[in-house]
Scaffold this active site. Structure first.
Site: not given
Length: 653
Positions: A201, A307, A338
């Protein structure tokens, strides 16, 4: 034939490393084994006895305006023995804003420190596993977070320089100190400078951004669920994806003292990122895709195809730009949201990452560069490989909608359609509602469906949908989604775990110490039975029809043509299923609604979808020829509506 420059780097380093490694391993192996080709680093160093230290690297910036350049905190865990024997080690680095505020990984681990301020727990398994194998692991606090000076600027120059300066220091080009404010220098004499960056991320985003500077010494990056352009985290062609901007995010991760001193930076973020969705210089600074040609590092990219936090347009455009620049690369695509691969394919992930770093940082000829480029999850825990991604036989099939027997229930094929379809934006409904009602005439969407397929059809890459629409109001948002219509069992990406369930048992990956365990909770796939699967999505503000960089008010009753970029995917629509295109307005919880409630009329003769099909238009034609038999739907609960928008590109938030 001359060796291309990019290949020469790996070939030359591999040959040198083979000689050096043979000498190194001779100290630990029998004489016969010492002469064998080394293909894997082994855990020959003590983790308990590892050096744990902190340094503060000078970024050369004064982001907080206090009259001195900012220093970022760098926590290091490295094997003690190589330095004692005069040998230098490569570095695995994770630069993050989350080490004190939010945590890393499925168990939200934070950095912990001893009484001297040296790191005790380094989050994640990287140090436990790789330090005994001859790597240093480095955790960098981005400027404005944890123990670093400066201010968070959400992917801008300060964020990227926080990590780039550390790569420069590891290669002897920057200054560091033993304390945050002192003058005693710290030198990285223990490393050969060869650095790999990894992270999920925001952390992986920093890896992308640092690679895009072309910094020397960064040999590889492993971005997991990472952003490639921050505009595409917050907007989709002018349509807002979240109800807040990057100023909220910077305030969320700022350390308490940074909040007190970074008000001016916060104001710059607010001014630079207006909620209009217009492109500004703020977004240009945070667009790494435009600088893909500068990337020297290899890239091992990992992303969940469902995601809905860092949406998959980010990986698709980054991958394409890297390919055009000839960057050596590898990709994993899962069915999850995610989620880190450590939590959905743990054993294979650790093994593959180990081989990747051994090849890229130690130069071992272990064959990973000759392995298939892509691993793709087809069904929960069932993976397939592709030698090149997308496959070389992939071609564009231009699919055209047509009218059907009912209003809003049309056809989808290769022949140009005619007529119109009309729908009214309903912000209460989402893509899961549209998919569930694909065969019903409903007022909130226009749906177009192929005949049942007579053979499997694989889509691989990014699609584009061109729409000509006439609105009744001065503002309108559009959504376009591709749907696999047919029963299946998939990972439940809209569940709280985004496709995984965390259990209580643990498995261990590397060595542990009293303050840093290598053992993590295991997970299993969370699945759900569905009758339709949304496989790709795209959104836009119709007001950006003339330019994706700036929206304008619409004239009610006037037709506008706009092309929506759909997210990258790799999906097989099985024989018996149907492929559907849905065009609608607000996709609840995935984009914000416009200020009005428009009704839109589509001109089907000027509407089409350009879809990447393995085998191209011919494969699509063969799959839709003849009379296929549709697979009967069941009374499935299906995937939930997408969760309320998440504004944090992190782990479990």
């Amino acid at each position: 034939m001359p060796i291309p420059a990019r290949r020469m780097r790996f070939t030359t380093w591999r040959s040198l490393a083979t000689v050096a490694t043979a000498a190194l391993m001779a100290a630990f192996l029998t004489p016969a084994a010492a002469h064998a080709a080394v293909r894997e680093s082994a855990p020959v160093y003590s983790y308990d006895n590892a050096v744990r230290e902190s340094v503060w690297v000078d970024t050369g910036l004064d982001g907080d305006g206090d009259g001195r350049t900012d220093r970022v905190a760098v926590d290091i865990v490295r094997p003690r023995e190589p330095a004692q024997q005069g040998r230098k080690v490569p570095v695995i680095m994770d630069a993050s804003p989350y080490y004190s505020c939010c945590g890393r990984g499925n168990e939200s681990q934070l950095k912990t420190y001893d009484a001297h301020g040296d790191v005790v727990q380094m989050p994640l398994f990287y140090d436990n596993y790789f330090v005994p194998r001859g790597y240093a692991v480095v955790g960098v606090d981005l400027a404005g977070t944890n123990r670093s000076d400066g201010c968070v600027d959400v992917g801008g120059h300060s964020d990227i320089q926080s990590a780039k300066a550390v790569v420069d220091w590891l290669n002897g080009r920057a200054r560091a100190y033993t304390t945050r404010t002192g003058a005693d220098p710290a030198r990285a004499t223990w490393t050969n400078g060869r650095t790999g960056m990894i992270g999920k991320s925001w952390d992986g985003t920093i890896a992308n951004g640092v690679a895009a500077t072309g910094v020397r010494g960064l040999r590889t990056i492993v971005p997991i669920s990472a952003i490639s352009s921050w505009y595409d985290y917050y907007f989709a062609q002018g349509a807002p994806l979240y109800d807040s901007g990057p100023d909220w995010l910077s305030d969320y991760v700022d350390s308490p003292d940074a909040r007190a001193r970074c008000a001016a930076v916060q104001q710059k973020i607010v001014a630079g990122a207006p909620r209009t969705g217009d492109w500004t210089p703020f977004w240009t600074e945070r667009d790494y895709v435009k600088d893909a040609g500068k990337v020297r590092a290899s890239v091992f990219l990992v992303h969940g195809m469902q995601d809905l936090n860092v949406r998959t347009k980010n990986f698709g455009q980054w991958w394409s730009a890297l390919a055009k620049s000839g960057v050596e690369r590898k990709i994993w695509l899962s069915q999850t949201g995610h989620v880190d691969p450590f939590d959905y394919r743990r054993s294979a992930w650790v093994d593959t990452l180990h081989r990747w770093f051994d090849h890229e940082l130690l130069g071992y000829d272990n064959g990973i560069d000759r392995a298939p480029m892509a691993d793709i999850e087809r069904h929960p825990d069932q993976w397939a490989t592709t030698s090149v991604w997308p496959p070389r036989s992939t071609g564009t099939a231009t699919l055209r909608p047509g009218t059907g027997p009912q209003q809003g229930v049309g056809t989808l094929g290769l022949r140009k359609g005619s007529g119109t379809e009309t729908f009214t934006d309903d912000p209460r409904l989402s893509e899961t509602d549209w998919a569930a009602h694909i065969d019903r005439s409903t007022s909130e969407k226009a749906g177009f469906v192929t005949k049942p397929l007579t053979r499997d059809l694989r889509l691989s890459g990014s699609s584009k949908v061109t729409v000509t629409a006439t609105p009744t109001t001065s503002t309108a948002h559009l959504s376009a989604v591709l749907v696999d219509v047919g029963p299946d069992t998939i990972r439940d990406y809209a569940d709280g775990g985004e496709g995984i369930t965390t259990l209580t048992d643990r498995t261990c990956w590397g060595s542990s110490s009293a303050g840093d365990s290598s053992c993590y909770k295991v997970t299993r796939a969370t699945t759900t039975d569905v009758d339709a699967t949304v496989l790709s999505r795209g959104w836009a503000d119709l007001g950006t029809y003339a330019s994706p960089f700036k929206g304008v008010p619409l004239t009610p009753g006037k037709a506008y043509t706009i092309t929506l970029d759909l997210a990258a995917t790799d999906h097989v629509v099985p024989a018996g299923h149907r492929l559907a295109l849905v065009v609608a307005g607000t996709d609840r919880d995935l984009i914000d609604p416009p200020s009005s409630t428009p009704t839109l009329t589509l001109d089907l003769s000027r509407t089409s979808a350009r879809v990447p099909v393995v085998g191209g238009a011919e494969a699509f034609g063969r799959a839709t020829a003849g009379t296929g038999t549709a697979v009967s739907p069941s009374a499935h609960d299906g995937v939930r509506d997408p969760r309320a928008a998440r504004r944090i590109p992190g782990d479990r938030h």
